[in-house]
Design an enzyme around this catalytic site. Structure first.
Site, PDB file in Angstrom:
ATOM      1  N   LEU A 101       0.891  -1.164   0.000  1.00 32.76           N
ATOM      2  CA  LEU A 101       0.000   0.000   0.000  1.00 32.76           C
ATOM      3  C   LEU A 101       0.927   1.211   0.000  1.00 32.76           C
ATOM      4  O   LEU A 101       1.991   1.178   0.641  1.00 32.76           O
ATOM      5  CB  LEU A 101      -0.875   0.014   1.262  1.00 32.76           C
ATOM      6  CG  LEU A 101      -2.048  -0.982   1.330  1.00 32.76           C
ATOM      7  CD1 LEU A 101      -2.791  -0.829   2.644  1.00 32.76           C
ATOM      8  CD2 LEU A 101      -3.014  -0.796   0.163  1.00 32.76           C
ATOM      9  N   ASP A 102       0.527   2.274  -0.673  1.00 31.81           N
ATOM     10  CA  ASP A 102       1.358   3.478  -0.712  1.00 31.81           C
ATOM     11  C   ASP A 102       1.558   4.057   0.682  1.00 31.81           C
ATOM     12  O   ASP A 102       0.752   3.812   1.587  1.00 31.81           O
ATOM     13  CB  ASP A 102       0.707   4.554  -1.595  1.00 31.81           C
ATOM     14  CG  ASP A 102       0.688   4.145  -3.058  1.00 31.81           C
ATOM     15  OD1 ASP A 102       1.504   3.280  -3.439  1.00 31.81           O
ATOM     16  OD2 ASP A 102      -0.148   4.679  -3.799  1.00 31.81           O
ATOM     17  N   TYR A 103       2.566   4.877   0.820  1.00 27.48           N
ATOM     18  CA  TYR A 103       2.916   5.561   2.070  1.00 27.48           C
ATOM     19  C   TYR A 103       1.692   6.247   2.687  1.00 27.48           C
ATOM     20  O   TYR A 103       1.454   6.183   3.888  1.00 27.48           O
ATOM     21  CB  TYR A 103       4.000   6.588   1.728  1.00 27.48           C
ATOM     22  CG  TYR A 103       4.586   7.325   2.898  1.00 27.48           C
ATOM     23  CD1 TYR A 103       5.314   6.659   3.873  1.00 27.48           C
ATOM     24  CD2 TYR A 103       4.444   8.708   3.003  1.00 27.48           C
ATOM     25  CE1 TYR A 103       5.869   7.343   4.943  1.00 27.48           C
ATOM     26  CE2 TYR A 103       4.998   9.408   4.062  1.00 27.48           C
ATOM     27  CZ  TYR A 103       5.711   8.711   5.039  1.00 27.48           C
ATOM     28  OH  TYR A 103       6.257   9.381   6.093  1.00 27.48           O
TER      29      TYR A 103
END
Ligand code: URA
Length: 243
Positions: A101-103
């Protein structure tokens, strides 16, 4: 259940080949009996000894994590940012995230030390259903939802059919809340799909990973998956691999 030489390799005794050699040399006992034939299936509770020293079978662990914003999905970060693994410091075994999952993305993330299941679930051909809720800039029109569902081009790649719906339109704030369900997992796919219809993502949450949700978990909290949930995940991965 696993083949003896594979289990020995997983337990870190030797490589698969090296383990086969140990078996052939008569140095391996299963439940007190020397085993020299290859490929014996061993169970969780079988005792295995190499040169009369018991080896411990690595226990497989499965967690459901509600990933907060501002946390990197990897085991370490060269910029020293907080990682998802940091939340599991009480767990002795080395565990890692299933996929990314993105930051700045929040929501459902599976963490495990089961490499086989990780490979199956993250392999492009498996495509377990993932649902995201995105807050986007602008008022999304139904025709754009149709485009998301039909598939559109991002980075010269046409996305596969998806499910999408408008949850809420906020005219005062000029934002929309969109639910998008996809089977793929290209890099930044949801953000790129929504950008492609002209609505940049402001916030993104993964609400479902297959049948799993973050229900009952605050941001940053995790729980162990229940045995039936693990079995269901394995079954899904298996079914999809046979499609
Ligand atoms: N798609 C994105 O764009 N970001 C995520 O974190 C997950 C899916």
């Amino acid at each position: 259940m696993e083949r003896l030489q594979k289990l020995m390799a997983h337990a870190g005794v030797a490589s698969r080949r090296g383990s086969e050699k140990l078996i052939k040399e008569g140095r391996v006992k299963v439940n007190g009996e020397v085993v020299t034939e290859m490929g014996l299936i061993v169970k969780k509770n079988d005792t295995i000894e190499v040169d009369n020293v018991p080896i411990t079978q690595e226990q497989k662990l499965y967690f459901l994590f509600n990933k907060p914003r501002g946390v990197i999905t990897s085991a370490s970060d060269h910029k020293g940012r907080k990682t998802v693994v940091d939340y599991f410091s009480s767990i002795e075994q080395r565990i890692y995230p299933v996929g990314r999952l993105d930051y700045d993305t929040t929501g459902v993330l599976i963490m495990t030390n089961d490499g086989e299941l990780t490979n199956q679930l993250t392999h492009p051909k498996f495509g377990i259903e993932k649902t995201y809720v995105a807050k986007v800039t602008g008022l999304v029109h139904k025709s754009s939802i149709a485009k998301l569902e039909k598939g559109l081009f991002i980075d010269n790649y046409k996305t596969r059919p998806a499910k999408a719906r408008i949850i809420e339109i906020n005219k005062a704030k000029n934002t929309s809340l969109i639910e998008l369900t996809i089977h793929e997992g290209k890099n930044h796919q949801v953000k790129k799909m929504l950008q492609a219809i002209g609505h940049p993502v402001e916030k993104l949450n993964r609400s479902h990973y297959g049948f799993l949700t973050t229900e009952g978990l605050q941001s940053g909290e995790w729980r162990e998956l229940k045995p039936f949930e693990v079995n269901k995940l394995k079954q899904l991965a298996h079914e999809e691999s046979n499609d």
